[in-house]
Design a protein around this motif. Structure first.
Motif, PDB file in Angstrom:
ATOM      1  N   SER A  58       0.842  -1.186   0.000  1.00 46.60           N
ATOM      2  CA  SER A  58       0.000   0.000   0.000  1.00 46.60           C
ATOM      3  C   SER A  58       0.880   1.239   0.000  1.00 46.60           C
ATOM      4  N   GLN A  74       0.505  11.662   4.504  1.00 48.62           N
ATOM      5  CA  GLN A  74      -0.715  11.866   3.732  1.00 48.62           C
ATOM      6  C   GLN A  74      -0.481  12.866   2.604  1.00 48.62           C
ATOM      7  N   ALA A 120      -4.533   3.992  -4.310  1.00 46.41           N
ATOM      8  CA  ALA A 120      -5.820   4.442  -3.785  1.00 46.41           C
ATOM      9  C   ALA A 120      -6.891   4.286  -4.868  1.00 46.41           C
ATOM     10  N   ARG A 121      -8.156   4.283  -4.439  1.00 48.01           N
ATOM     11  CA  ARG A 121      -9.265   4.050  -5.367  1.00 48.01           C
ATOM     12  C   ARG A 121      -9.303   5.015  -6.554  1.00 48.01           C
ATOM     13  N   ALA A 144      -8.072   0.366   0.821  1.00 48.24           N
ATOM     14  CA  ALA A 144      -9.156   0.938   1.631  1.00 48.24           C
ATOM     15  C   ALA A 144     -10.417   0.085   1.603  1.00 48.24           C
ATOM     16  N   ASP A 145     -10.581  -0.710   0.552  1.00 50.30           N
ATOM     17  CA  ASP A 145     -11.755  -1.574   0.451  1.00 50.30           C
ATOM     18  C   ASP A 145     -11.666  -2.780   1.385  1.00 50.30           C
ATOM     19  N   GLY A 148      -7.724  -1.212   4.855  1.00 48.90           N
ATOM     20  CA  GLY A 148      -6.687  -0.193   4.770  1.00 48.90           C
ATOM     21  C   GLY A 148      -5.257  -0.662   4.874  1.00 48.90           C
TER      22      GLY A 148
END
Length: 227
Positions: A58, A74, A120-121, A144-145, A148
């Protein structure tokens, strides 16, 4: 060339990685990481070894390791996603040879295919749209689905198993990817087949060391291997 060193089980669910496995990377991940590092005033060259070693993880997890505190991580992640999206919009993303055909062949064999990513999506969706793959498979997953954590945790594989209900046993799952973290996620999920492909980040030795049961030249070999 397919490596049939372990008996193939009745595989009903195939969990496929995207970048490096079904989607040509072409160095785009490294370019986007470099852009993110420069955005934060950091030297990207000092970070590339870690980025390469953790391909498949990730992306926010990678940035937490590199930058520590959450706000900075972030911010780096947002800069990475923006840079990668710009590369996608510029026509820099393409399917690997035979990837779409392999997915269609697996589906025709009666197997359910799920596409997963460490992105990320919004980035995953941008890639799917650019390739015309939005309706190619019934389910796509990003970290995230699945809580995370992303790879090397088994969460996305197990989420695919639960949400599709395509298999009765995790041993009826095949996990396919180009990185050590893809292999670890498959091993930790208990997948019956954990197949590495040599079209991405890591070589045969790295894939084997992480638990690959099979190593393929590319995803185009997968339908034949499973029959």
């Amino acid at each position: 060339m397919a490596d049939h060193t372990r008996e193939i089980r009745d595989i009903r669910l195939v969990v496929l990685d995207m970048a490096g496995t079904t989607v040509a990377d072409g160095g785009l991940v490294e370019q986007a990481f470099a852009a993110a590092a420069r955005h934060l005033g950091a030297d990207p060259d000092s970070m590339l070894d870690h980025v390469r070693a953790t391909m498949g993880e990730s992306k926010i997890s990678v940035f937490r390791h590199l930058f520590g505190e959450e706000p900075k991580a972030q911010e780096a992640n947002r800069a990475f996603e923006a840079a990668y999206a710009e590369l996608v919009d510029g026509g820099r993303v393409a399917a690997l040879p035979g990837a779409r055909e392999a997915i269609e062949a697996l589906t025709a064999q009666g197997r359910t295919v799920v596409l997963t990513t460490g992105f990320a999506r919004p980035t995953q969706d941008a890639i799917l749209t650019a390739l015309g793959w939005r309706d190619l498979v019934p389910l796509t997953l990003c970290p995230a689905d699945a809580g995370g954590r992303g790879r090397p945790y088994p969460d996305m594989v197990l989420t695919a198993f639960l949400r599709t209900a395509a298999a009765e046993d995790v041993r009826q799952v095949a996990v396919v990817g180009d990185t050590s973290y893809d292999m670890l996620s498959g091993v930790r999920a208990g997948a019956g087949v954990v197949a590495g492909v040599l079209t991405g980040a890591h070589d045969t030795d790295a894939l084997r060391a992480a638990g690959a049961t099979h190593v393929l030249g590319g995803v185009a070999e997968l339908p034949g291997m499973l029959t």
